[in-house]
Design a protein around this motif. Structure first.
Motif, PDB file in Angstrom:
ATOM      1  N   ILE A  25       0.861  -1.184   0.000  1.00  0.00           N
ATOM      2  CA  ILE A  25       0.000   0.000   0.000  1.00  0.00           C
ATOM      3  C   ILE A  25       0.890   1.224   0.000  1.00  0.00           C
ATOM      4  CG2 ILE A  25      -1.823   1.244   1.216  1.00  0.00           C
ATOM      5  CD1 ILE A  25      -2.477  -1.455   2.616  1.00  0.00           C
ATOM      6  N   GLU A  26       0.745   2.028  -1.038  1.00  0.00           N
ATOM      7  CA  GLU A  26       1.559   3.236  -1.114  1.00  0.00           C
ATOM      8  C   GLU A  26       0.908   4.375  -0.374  1.00  0.00           C
ATOM      9  OE1 GLU A  26       3.657   4.786  -4.815  1.00  0.00           O
ATOM     10  OE2 GLU A  26       3.075   2.731  -5.372  1.00  0.00           O
ATOM     11  N   LYS A  27       1.724   5.273   0.119  1.00  0.00           N
ATOM     12  CA  LYS A  27       1.179   6.405   0.858  1.00  0.00           C
ATOM     13  C   LYS A  27       0.305   7.245  -0.062  1.00  0.00           C
ATOM     14  CE  LYS A  27       2.424   9.673   4.421  1.00  0.00           C
ATOM     15  NZ  LYS A  27       1.393   9.128   5.300  1.00  0.00           N
ATOM     16  N   GLY A  28      -0.892   7.609   0.410  1.00  0.00           N
ATOM     17  CA  GLY A  28      -1.804   8.418  -0.372  1.00  0.00           C
ATOM     18  C   GLY A  28      -2.579   7.621  -1.414  1.00  0.00           C
ATOM     19  N   ASN A  29      -2.329   6.339  -1.468  1.00  0.00           N
ATOM     20  CA  ASN A  29      -3.038   5.501  -2.425  1.00  0.00           C
ATOM     21  C   ASN A  29      -4.379   5.036  -1.874  1.00  0.00           C
ATOM     22  OD1 ASN A  29      -1.570   5.446  -4.728  1.00  0.00           O
ATOM     23  ND2 ASN A  29      -1.170   3.237  -4.670  1.00  0.00           N
ATOM     24  N   ILE A  30      -5.300   4.811  -2.799  1.00  0.00           N
ATOM     25  CA  ILE A  30      -6.577   4.261  -2.396  1.00  0.00           C
ATOM     26  C   ILE A  30      -6.745   2.914  -3.062  1.00  0.00           C
ATOM     27  CG2 ILE A  30      -9.071   4.581  -2.489  1.00  0.00           C
ATOM     28  CD1 ILE A  30      -7.950   7.714  -2.535  1.00  0.00           C
ATOM     29  N   LEU A  31      -6.791   1.917  -2.180  1.00  0.00           N
ATOM     30  CA  LEU A  31      -6.828   0.540  -2.641  1.00  0.00           C
ATOM     31  C   LEU A  31      -8.221   0.004  -2.391  1.00  0.00           C
ATOM     32  CD1 LEU A  31      -5.306  -2.165  -3.324  1.00  0.00           C
ATOM     33  CD2 LEU A  31      -4.846  -2.342  -0.888  1.00  0.00           C
ATOM     34  N   THR A  32      -8.884  -0.472  -3.441  1.00  0.00           N
ATOM     35  CA  THR A  32     -10.172  -1.122  -3.183  1.00  0.00           C
ATOM     36  C   THR A  32     -10.028  -2.615  -3.409  1.00  0.00           C
ATOM     37  OG1 THR A  32     -10.885  -0.654  -5.427  1.00  0.00           O
ATOM     38  CG2 THR A  32     -11.680   0.830  -3.743  1.00  0.00           C
ATOM     39  N   ILE A  33     -10.718  -3.363  -2.556  1.00  0.00           N
ATOM     40  CA  ILE A  33     -10.700  -4.818  -2.661  1.00  0.00           C
ATOM     41  C   ILE A  33     -12.087  -5.278  -3.051  1.00  0.00           C
ATOM     42  CG2 ILE A  33     -10.144  -6.968  -1.473  1.00  0.00           C
ATOM     43  CD1 ILE A  33      -8.569  -5.373   0.564  1.00  0.00           C
ATOM     44  N   ILE A  34     -12.176  -6.020  -4.153  1.00  0.00           N
ATOM     45  CA  ILE A  34     -13.452  -6.571  -4.579  1.00  0.00           C
ATOM     46  C   ILE A  34     -13.338  -8.082  -4.644  1.00  0.00           C
ATOM     47  CG2 ILE A  34     -14.104  -4.497  -5.886  1.00  0.00           C
ATOM     48  CD1 ILE A  34     -13.307  -6.058  -8.439  1.00  0.00           C
ATOM     49  N   GLY A  35     -14.461  -8.721  -4.746  1.00  0.00           N
ATOM     50  CA  GLY A  35     -14.440 -10.185  -4.831  1.00  0.00           C
ATOM     51  C   GLY A  35     -15.726 -10.765  -4.291  1.00  0.00           C
ATOM     52  N   PRO A  36     -16.004 -12.032  -4.636  1.00  0.00           N
ATOM     53  CA  PRO A  36     -17.246 -12.659  -4.167  1.00  0.00           C
ATOM     54  C   PRO A  36     -17.244 -12.808  -2.652  1.00  0.00           C
ATOM     55  CG  PRO A  36     -15.836 -14.274  -5.271  1.00  0.00           C
ATOM     56  CD  PRO A  36     -15.203 -12.939  -5.461  1.00  0.00           C
ATOM     57  N   SER A  37     -18.438 -13.016  -2.065  1.00  0.00           N
ATOM     58  CA  SER A  37     -18.479 -13.184  -0.623  1.00  0.00           C
ATOM     59  C   SER A  37     -17.789 -14.488  -0.255  1.00  0.00           C
ATOM     60  CB  SER A  37     -19.920 -13.161  -0.106  1.00  0.00           C
ATOM     61  OG  SER A  37     -20.608 -14.273  -0.586  1.00  0.00           O
ATOM     62  N   GLY A  38     -17.079 -14.454   0.853  1.00  0.00           N
ATOM     63  CA  GLY A  38     -16.306 -15.623   1.247  1.00  0.00           C
ATOM     64  C   GLY A  38     -14.928 -15.662   0.619  1.00  0.00           C
ATOM     65  N   SER A  39     -14.563 -14.598  -0.126  1.00  0.00           N
ATOM     66  CA  SER A  39     -13.262 -14.607  -0.793  1.00  0.00           C
ATOM     67  C   SER A  39     -12.136 -14.217   0.163  1.00  0.00           C
ATOM     68  CB  SER A  39     -13.285 -13.647  -1.979  1.00  0.00           C
ATOM     69  OG  SER A  39     -13.577 -12.338  -1.544  1.00  0.00           O
ATOM     70  N   GLY A  40     -12.501 -13.694   1.345  1.00  0.00           N
ATOM     71  CA  GLY A  40     -11.481 -13.330   2.328  1.00  0.00           C
ATOM     72  C   GLY A  40     -11.161 -11.848   2.350  1.00  0.00           C
ATOM     73  N   LYS A  41     -11.917 -11.042   1.580  1.00  0.00           N
ATOM     74  CA  LYS A  41     -11.560  -9.624   1.505  1.00  0.00           C
ATOM     75  C   LYS A  41     -11.775  -8.899   2.823  1.00  0.00           C
ATOM     76  CE  LYS A  41     -15.885  -8.451  -0.951  1.00  0.00           C
ATOM     77  NZ  LYS A  41     -16.631  -9.665  -0.555  1.00  0.00           N
ATOM     78  N   THR A  42     -12.885  -9.205   3.507  1.00  0.00           N
ATOM     79  CA  THR A  42     -13.120  -8.576   4.806  1.00  0.00           C
ATOM     80  C   THR A  42     -12.095  -9.049   5.840  1.00  0.00           C
ATOM     81  OG1 THR A  42     -15.456  -8.107   4.489  1.00  0.00           O
ATOM     82  CG2 THR A  42     -14.763  -8.493   6.740  1.00  0.00           C
ATOM     83  N   THR A  43     -11.768 -10.336   5.796  1.00  0.00           N
ATOM     84  CA  THR A  43     -10.771 -10.864   6.731  1.00  0.00           C
ATOM     85  C   THR A  43      -9.416 -10.182   6.518  1.00  0.00           C
ATOM     86  OG1 THR A  43     -11.913 -12.974   6.671  1.00  0.00           O
ATOM     87  CG2 THR A  43      -9.716 -12.980   7.623  1.00  0.00           C
TER      88      THR A  43
END
Lengths: 248, 226
Positions: A25-43
């Motif tokens: 993660i770079e400073k000032g960067n905005i990283l979005t995580i997408i993916g199906p439910s259960g893919s581990g993105k929230t974890t």
């Protein structure tokens, strides 16, 4: 680089939710995580401020601080890790027995023990920024979902973190309230905040982020700038996921 | 006010009212208030011990709760007063009663408090931690205030039960309300009248308490989350 994550692994019992994740993660960067439910993105997001304790992996921060989850970190390490990030929850998790203002002041006043006058000014300023200057003394149950989530954002900002984490911030909202929350996040993006956002709002991801990660089955399948991942994905799984979302 | 065996019913009722009320004011009410306050403190301690993940906290707490809940209150009172007295550890009737009732409230209320803490959504703990709170800060400032709202109705029931249970202290010679009724009845043989009179007084106390309970509950409902 603001944060480098190496070999992050998390299992709930037998179930491996995150498999050896590397992430920058770079400073000032905005990283979005997408993916199906259960893919581990929230974890993944929850591991970043140790709401879930990773089983393995290393964090290296821009200021030289390193945490290795090979052995369980001390309480002090966990606290200082959490101090770096503000978290916004899908279900807001506001404190129902405290007013909007008290929700925001709780962190800086009680935990950080900053002077009251300073904290009040900060909190009023933040609530004004999220458009709730006139709702400060209302309790969460007196606010709409969108308003509650904006208080949630102000509360997270109030601890003055280096990184903002958003866990599906608009998923629990009625469609007509999504815009007001996304607008606040966009404002933060324009101010140069470093953010990680788990979201289902693809259009929003495209507009706001510098980097999109597509996750599936506990792994990062594809990542890159939003136009690449969202418009011309290389991986089949990404294509299928986007197809399903865009043409349900 | 004198009480004699040949008194008419109404006169006996009137003349025994004040001694019983005195028993209530001097013993029943203080016994209830002190035992309940100490019992709540014990209950909170036991609840927190049981919620810990360390066996040397959970096991003693579970055993105490199980023992107190699994034995009659009258037997507990007798052990503290007569039992300990017989092995040379004499405790006066009133403090004996306080000890037994405190243990009793502690055990029952600890289950209520534990359940109410568990009923607070996990997200409240998580939100507290993300703004930097420790376990104790989150417990004290965020979770317990909400849990106390959940536990007020069942704790009120415990309180009202306690008022009535204090009549058992009559058996270890505490001259509370019911003991007074017994004493007068023993002299006048008018058991029906005097015990009904005692029942009426308990009923009035509990009726007033349930009105207060209602008020507190309505006050606390104001900011409960949806």
């Amino acid at each position: 680089m603001f944060l480098t994550v190496e070999g992050l692994t998390k299992a709930f019992g037998e179930l491996e939710v995150l498999k050896d994740i590397d992430l920058e993660i770079e400073k000032g960067n905005i990283l979005t995580i997408i993916g199906p439910s259960g893919s581990g993105k929230t974890t993944l997001l929850r591991c970043l401020n140790v709401l879930e304790m990773p089983n393995k992996g290393k964090f290296a921060f821009h200021d030289g601080v390193q945490v290795d989850f090979g052995k369980e970190p001390s309480k002090k390490e966990v606290t200082s890790l959490r101090r770096r990030s503000g978290m916004v929850f899908q279900s807001y998790n506001l404190f129902p027995h405290k007013t909007a203002l008290e929700n925001v002041t709780e962190g800086p006043l009680i935990v950080q023990k900053r002077p009251k006058s300073e904290v009040l000014a900060l909190a009023e300023n933040l609530l004004d920024k999220v458009g709730l200057a006139d709702k400060m003394n209302l309790y969460p149950h007196q606010l709409s979902g969108g308003q509650q989530q904006r208080v949630g954002i102000a509360r997270a900002l109030a601890i003055e973190p280096e990184l903002m984490l958003f866990d599906e911030p608009t998923s629990a909202l009625d469609p007509e309230l999504v815009g007001e929350v996304l607008k606040v996040i966009k404002d933060l993006a324009n101010e140069g905040w470093t953010m990680v956002i788990v979201t289902h709002e693809l259009k929003f991801a495209e507009q706001v982020s510098n980097q999109v990660i597509f996750m599936d089955e506990g792994q990062i399948v594809e990542q890159g700038p939003p136009e690449a991942v969202l418009k011309s994905p290389k991986e089949k799984r990404t294509q299928q996921f986007l197809e399903r979302i865009l043409n349900p | 006010m004198t009480i004699t065996a040949d008194m008419g019913g109404w006169e006996l009722f009137k003349n025994s009212l004040w001694p019983m009320i005195q028993g209530g004011i001097k013993y029943t009410i203080p016994l209830t208030l002190i035992s309940f306050t100490l019992g709540l403190a014990l209950a909170l301690l036991l609840a927190i011990m049981r919620l810990s993940n360390r066996k040397y906290f959970t096991i003693p707490a579970r055993m105490l709760v199980s023992a107190v809940r699994g034995t009659p209150l009258l037997v507990q009172l007798s052990i503290v007063f007569f039992g300990l007295g017989s092995i040379g550890l004499t405790i006066d009737p009133f403090p004996s009663a306080i000890i037994a009732f405190t243990l009793n409230v502690g055990a029952y209320a600890s289950e209520i408090i534990r359940a109410s803490i568990l009923s607070i959504p996990k997200g409240q703990w998580e939100a507290s931690h993300t703004i930097g709170m420790s376990y104790w800060q989150a417990l004290r400032r965020i979770v317990l205030p909400q849990a106390s709202r959940v536990s007020i109705p069942p704790l009120s029931n415990t309180f009202i039960s306690l008022v009535k249970d204090t009549s058992l202290a009559s058996l270890i010679l505490v001259t509370e309300l019911f003991r007074k009724a017994q004493e007068i009845a023993a002299r006048t043989y008018d058991f029906m009248l005097l015990y009904l009179e005692a029942a009426l007084l308990y009923w009035i106390i509990c009726f007033v308490l349930s009105i207060i309970q209602d008020r507190i509950e309505r006050r606390l409902e104001r900011h409960i989350s949806n």
